[in-house]
Design a protein around this motif. Structure first.
Motif, PDB file in Angstrom:
ATOM      1  N   GLN A  41       0.824  -1.206   0.000  1.00 31.51           N
ATOM      2  CA  GLN A  41       0.000   0.000   0.000  1.00 31.51           C
ATOM      3  C   GLN A  41       0.858   1.255   0.000  1.00 31.51           C
ATOM      4  O   GLN A  41       0.474   2.273  -0.592  1.00 31.51           O
ATOM      5  CB  GLN A  41      -0.943  -0.033   1.204  1.00 31.51           C
ATOM      6  N   GLN A  42       2.019   1.190   0.656  1.00 31.52           N
ATOM      7  CA  GLN A  42       2.927   2.327   0.616  1.00 31.52           C
ATOM      8  C   GLN A  42       3.474   2.537  -0.792  1.00 31.52           C
ATOM      9  O   GLN A  42       3.602   3.671  -1.266  1.00 31.52           O
ATOM     10  CB  GLN A  42       4.080   2.106   1.609  1.00 31.52           C
ATOM     11  N   VAL A  43       3.768   1.434  -1.487  1.00 31.87           N
ATOM     12  CA  VAL A  43       4.228   1.547  -2.878  1.00 31.87           C
ATOM     13  C   VAL A  43       3.135   2.160  -3.750  1.00 31.87           C
ATOM     14  O   VAL A  43       3.405   3.005  -4.617  1.00 31.87           O
ATOM     15  CB  VAL A  43       4.638   0.162  -3.418  1.00 31.87           C
ATOM     16  N   TYR A  44       1.881   1.764  -3.527  1.00 30.82           N
ATOM     17  CA  TYR A  44       0.770   2.302  -4.311  1.00 30.82           C
ATOM     18  C   TYR A  44       0.674   3.822  -4.177  1.00 30.82           C
ATOM     19  O   TYR A  44       0.240   4.509  -5.109  1.00 30.82           O
ATOM     20  CB  TYR A  44      -0.548   1.674  -3.852  1.00 30.82           C
ATOM     21  N   SER A  45       1.053   4.350  -3.005  1.00 34.16           N
ATOM     22  CA  SER A  45       0.918   5.794  -2.795  1.00 34.16           C
ATOM     23  C   SER A  45       1.847   6.601  -3.694  1.00 34.16           C
ATOM     24  O   SER A  45       1.634   7.799  -3.886  1.00 34.16           O
ATOM     25  CB  SER A  45       1.200   6.130  -1.321  1.00 34.16           C
ATOM     26  N   TYR A  46       2.893   5.953  -4.254  1.00 33.11           N
ATOM     27  CA  TYR A  46       3.817   6.652  -5.137  1.00 33.11           C
ATOM     28  C   TYR A  46       3.413   6.545  -6.609  1.00 33.11           C
ATOM     29  O   TYR A  46       4.040   7.181  -7.460  1.00 33.11           O
ATOM     30  CB  TYR A  46       5.237   6.096  -4.962  1.00 33.11           C
ATOM     31  N   LEU A  47       2.402   5.764  -6.914  1.00 32.59           N
ATOM     32  CA  LEU A  47       2.002   5.558  -8.302  1.00 32.59           C
ATOM     33  C   LEU A  47       1.019   6.629  -8.761  1.00 32.59           C
ATOM     34  O   LEU A  47       0.217   7.133  -7.966  1.00 32.59           O
ATOM     35  CB  LEU A  47       1.348   4.180  -8.478  1.00 32.59           C
ATOM     36  N   ASP A  48       1.082   6.972 -10.056  1.00 28.01           N
ATOM     37  CA  ASP A  48       0.035   7.807 -10.622  1.00 28.01           C
ATOM     38  C   ASP A  48      -1.211   6.966 -10.837  1.00 28.01           C
ATOM     39  O   ASP A  48      -1.193   5.740 -10.694  1.00 28.01           O
ATOM     40  CB  ASP A  48       0.501   8.441 -11.941  1.00 28.01           C
ATOM     41  N   THR A  49      -2.318   7.613 -11.170  1.00 28.32           N
ATOM     42  CA  THR A  49      -3.608   6.916 -11.201  1.00 28.32           C
ATOM     43  C   THR A  49      -3.660   5.839 -12.272  1.00 28.32           C
ATOM     44  O   THR A  49      -4.237   4.764 -12.050  1.00 28.32           O
ATOM     45  CB  THR A  49      -4.736   7.929 -11.429  1.00 28.32           C
ATOM     46  N   ARG A  50      -3.077   6.071 -13.440  1.00 26.16           N
ATOM     47  CA  ARG A  50      -3.102   5.051 -14.489  1.00 26.16           C
ATOM     48  C   ARG A  50      -2.257   3.837 -14.101  1.00 26.16           C
ATOM     49  O   ARG A  50      -2.661   2.693 -14.333  1.00 26.16           O
ATOM     50  CB  ARG A  50      -2.607   5.642 -15.816  1.00 26.16           C
ATOM     51  N   SER A  51      -1.107   4.086 -13.501  1.00 29.97           N
ATOM     52  CA  SER A  51      -0.272   2.971 -13.056  1.00 29.97           C
ATOM     53  C   SER A  51      -0.954   2.211 -11.923  1.00 29.97           C
ATOM     54  O   SER A  51      -0.894   0.974 -11.866  1.00 29.97           O
ATOM     55  CB  SER A  51       1.095   3.492 -12.605  1.00 29.97           C
ATOM     56  N   PHE A  52      -1.614   2.932 -11.028  1.00 29.39           N
ATOM     57  CA  PHE A  52      -2.331   2.281  -9.934  1.00 29.39           C
ATOM     58  C   PHE A  52      -3.467   1.415 -10.476  1.00 29.39           C
ATOM     59  O   PHE A  52      -3.677   0.283 -10.014  1.00 29.39           O
ATOM     60  CB  PHE A  52      -2.873   3.345  -8.982  1.00 29.39           C
ATOM     61  N   HIS A  53      -4.194   1.935 -11.466  1.00 25.28           N
ATOM     62  CA  HIS A  53      -5.294   1.172 -12.051  1.00 25.28           C
ATOM     63  C   HIS A  53      -4.774  -0.088 -12.734  1.00 25.28           C
ATOM     64  O   HIS A  53      -5.395  -1.157 -12.643  1.00 25.28           O
ATOM     65  CB  HIS A  53      -6.049   2.040 -13.054  1.00 25.28           C
ATOM     66  N   ALA A  54      -3.620   0.011 -13.404  1.00 24.20           N
ATOM     67  CA  ALA A  54      -3.046  -1.162 -14.059  1.00 24.20           C
ATOM     68  C   ALA A  54      -2.526  -2.163 -13.029  1.00 24.20           C
ATOM     69  O   ALA A  54      -2.706  -3.379 -13.181  1.00 24.20           O
ATOM     70  CB  ALA A  54      -1.924  -0.733 -15.003  1.00 24.20           C
ATOM     71  N   ALA A  55      -1.904  -1.673 -11.963  1.00 26.40           N
ATOM     72  CA  ALA A  55      -1.322  -2.562 -10.961  1.00 26.40           C
ATOM     73  C   ALA A  55      -2.389  -3.345 -10.208  1.00 26.40           C
ATOM     74  O   ALA A  55      -2.226  -4.542  -9.942  1.00 26.40           O
ATOM     75  CB  ALA A  55      -0.471  -1.752  -9.983  1.00 26.40           C
ATOM     76  N   ARG A  56      -3.501  -2.696  -9.899  1.00 25.48           N
ATOM     77  CA  ARG A  56      -4.530  -3.373  -9.103  1.00 25.48           C
ATOM     78  C   ARG A  56      -5.269  -4.437  -9.915  1.00 25.48           C
ATOM     79  O   ARG A  56      -6.023  -5.236  -9.367  1.00 25.48           O
ATOM     80  CB  ARG A  56      -5.514  -2.364  -8.525  1.00 25.48           C
ATOM     81  N   ASN A  57      -5.062  -4.476 -11.222  1.00 18.73           N
ATOM     82  CA  ASN A  57      -5.688  -5.489 -12.068  1.00 18.73           C
ATOM     83  C   ASN A  57      -4.725  -6.612 -12.450  1.00 18.73           C
ATOM     84  O   ASN A  57      -5.050  -7.440 -13.303  1.00 18.73           O
ATOM     85  CB  ASN A  57      -6.240  -4.841 -13.345  1.00 18.73           C
ATOM     86  N   VAL A  58      -3.532  -6.640 -11.833  1.00 15.04           N
ATOM     87  CA  VAL A  58      -2.555  -7.682 -12.147  1.00 15.04           C
ATOM     88  C   VAL A  58      -3.010  -9.035 -11.615  1.00 15.04           C
ATOM     89  O   VAL A  58      -3.028 -10.032 -12.324  1.00 15.04           O
ATOM     90  CB  VAL A  58      -1.178  -7.299 -11.585  1.00 15.04           C
TER      91      VAL A  58
END
Length: 533
Positions: A41-58
């Motif tokens: 979750q700490q790593v997610y806080s450094y991601l932009d929204t598009r990267s976060f959206h892609a990461a959460r669908n892995v």
């Protein structure tokens, strides 16, 4: 033989669920999932929204790590959403639903790729010394070209190595006076607006407020269809386009983006390409199907000191008992922006006509100024909402095209932000509401006007949208506390004026639905691939 008591079985199921949750928290031995939940979750806080959206669908482990209320709220605060999202004021379910809606509306999972350019439809004509201008026009496939030289109209076949003259005829002006008027006033410096039908058989010529349609395959002394556009009083015609199976002629006027549609759309059993006989009939050139100056946006009872109006109107496709249309909305105490609207069609004296009192706004698509409140709140990641990546909605005659599944709209707007020696055009891609949501809005609008509910479920939908696709399962509730601005993706700024836009489906056996967007200019065909990942 082993037996289980009901209580023991329930305990075993509960323990399995608990073990899965523990495994999710402590992760597995795989390298990508060994991080503790808090560190992910700490790593997610450094991601932009598009990267976060892609990461959460892995995978399901990464998605579980993204369901934390604080993590979702941080990402939602970067997006153009009002009022700003706060984790302590919303439940995790509400935040998850809001994220799904925002990701769909802002196309966070949409992949756009620029493809190689192709020769334009006028390339063959230009190679044969046909200079693009107000007296030269070509079909969309580039096989036929029409020129007006002095008082002579010539049709050429340019599909081969050398141009071949297919037909010639004189211009129907005051010197020729074939048939009944009004006639054109042809001089050596006369300026014409031309439009060639898709088949290359019909030519529309406009001068000031006079429109003529020629049958290029008929004899040179055959009659033409002529009309003086009464609704253009005080303006002049600045553009012509054949649309809807060559059944209507889009007449663009000089005054504040006014548009008139002459003729009758070819829908249903009349969906074949219109012939010259269609334009000679009562449903032809003398019939006004739609006049943008008459469209009423206050039919629901709202009144304003600054009446809103629609400009740059363009018919998109038949839908329900009328048409979907795109336009710019000006006035009404709001900044100019784009809208997707619906207008119902009625039958008057056996002629199909758009009912100006039946306009319903189905989607608001933001411009730079109209999205000001939203973009000031967001983080403008990837240039979202910035001046150079947003339309101004001050260009009164833009061009639109709808995706085959009616989920996306492309707007081509000429760049007026700077004075340049060569005209530039910006292309913007918007996400549209689902068909189910648009039907609900249409139902609510008719209930307000008529005061009684109307069942629209039995009407055949003609938009081609697939109700089972993920984009159509996300519905926006009208009473939702938060509102997501419909901000576009800026595709590109291209050289020249866009003459035609096409949105086509690319067939494939597996994977997401892919589309191909083509923008035609005098120089080249610009293409993009668009896919919802």
């Amino acid at each position: 033989m082993v037996t289980y008591q009901p209580g023991a079985l329930a305990a075993r199921v509960s323990m399995d669920n608990l073990l899965e949750r523990v495994l999710t928290v402590h992760q597995t031995a795989m390298g990508a999932t060994r991080l503790p939940l808090e560190l992910q979750q700490q790593v997610y806080s450094y991601l932009d929204t598009r990267s976060f959206h892609a990461a959460r669908n892995v995978c399901k482990w990464w998605r579980f790590a993204s369901l934390d209320a604080v993590t979702l709220a941080r990402q939602l605060q970067k997006l153009p959403i009002l009022p700003p999202v706060e984790a302590r004021k919303a439940s995790p379910q509400e935040l998850q639903s809001l994220w799904s809606e925002a990701a769909n509306t802002l196309m966070l999972g949409t992949r756009v790729q620029r493809l190689s350019d192709l020769p334009s439809s006028t390339s063959a004509a230009q190679k044969m010394a046909f200079v693009a201008g107000p007296r030269v026009t070509s079909t969309t496939n580039g096989t036929r070209t029409v020129t007006i030289n002095d008082r002579t109209i010539a049709l050429f076949d340019v599909s081969g190595e050398q141009p071949k003259v297919m037909a010639q005829r004189p211009l129907n002006d005051l010197k020729e006076t074939v048939g009944t008027g009004p006639w054109l006033m042809a001089t050596t410096t006369s300026y014409y607006e031309l439009a060639l039908s898709v088949s290359g058989k019909l030519l529309a010529v406009a001068q000031e407020r006079t429109v003529q349609i020629y049958d290029l395959e008929a004899a040179s002394d055959s009659c033409t269809v002529n009309v003086n556009v009464d609704g253009a009083a005080g303006h002049y015609i600045c553009g012509l386009d054949f649309e809807q199976g060559d059944g209507v002629l889009r007449v663009r006027l000089s005054g504040k983006g006014a548009v008139m549609y002459l003729g009758t759309p070819r829908v249903g059993h009349n969906s074949e390409t219109a012939s010259f006989e269609h334009w000679k009939s009562n449903a032809g050139l003398e019939h006004t199907f739609l006049d943008s100056a008459l469209l009423d946006l206050d039919a629901g009872g709202k009144t304003s000191d600054h009446t809103a109006r629609l400009s740059g109107v363009q018919l998109l496709q038949p839908w329900q008992q009328g048409f979907l249309l795109a336009a710019q909305r000006h006035g009404g105490n709001e900044s100019s922006h784009y809208v997707l609207s619906y207008v119902k069609c009625g039958v008057e004296e056996e002629l199909i006509t758009a009912e100006p009192q039946s306009v319903t706004i189905l989607a608001r698509m933001e411009s730079f100024l109209s999205a000001w409140d939203y973009t000031l709140n967001g983080k403008n990641e990837s240039g979202m909402g910035l001046w150079e990546n947003m339309p101004s909605a001050h260009e009164h005659h833009p061009t639109y095209t709808l995706s085959p599944d009616a989920t996306m709209l492309v707007v081509a707007e000429r760049d007026k932000k700077a004075i340049r020696p060569v005209p530039l055009t910006q292309l913007f891609l918007y996400r549209l509401p689902s068909e189910q949501r648009m039907l609900k809005m249409l139902d609510e609008s008719e209930m307000r006007v008529k005061g009684s509910p109307i069942d629209l479920s039995s009407f055949p939908a003609k938009s081609g949208a697939e109700s089972g696709s993920p984009n159509h399962q996300l519905e926006t509730v009208a009473e939702r506390r938060h509102k997501v601005a419909r901000i576009p993706i800026c595709l590109s700024t291209i050289r020249g004026v866009v003459n035609e836009l096409r949105f086509e489906r690319v067939e494939q056996n597996v994977g997401p639905a892919d589309f191909k967007l083509t923008a035609s200019t005098a120089e080249a065909l610009k293409t993009w691939s668009v896919a919802d990942v």
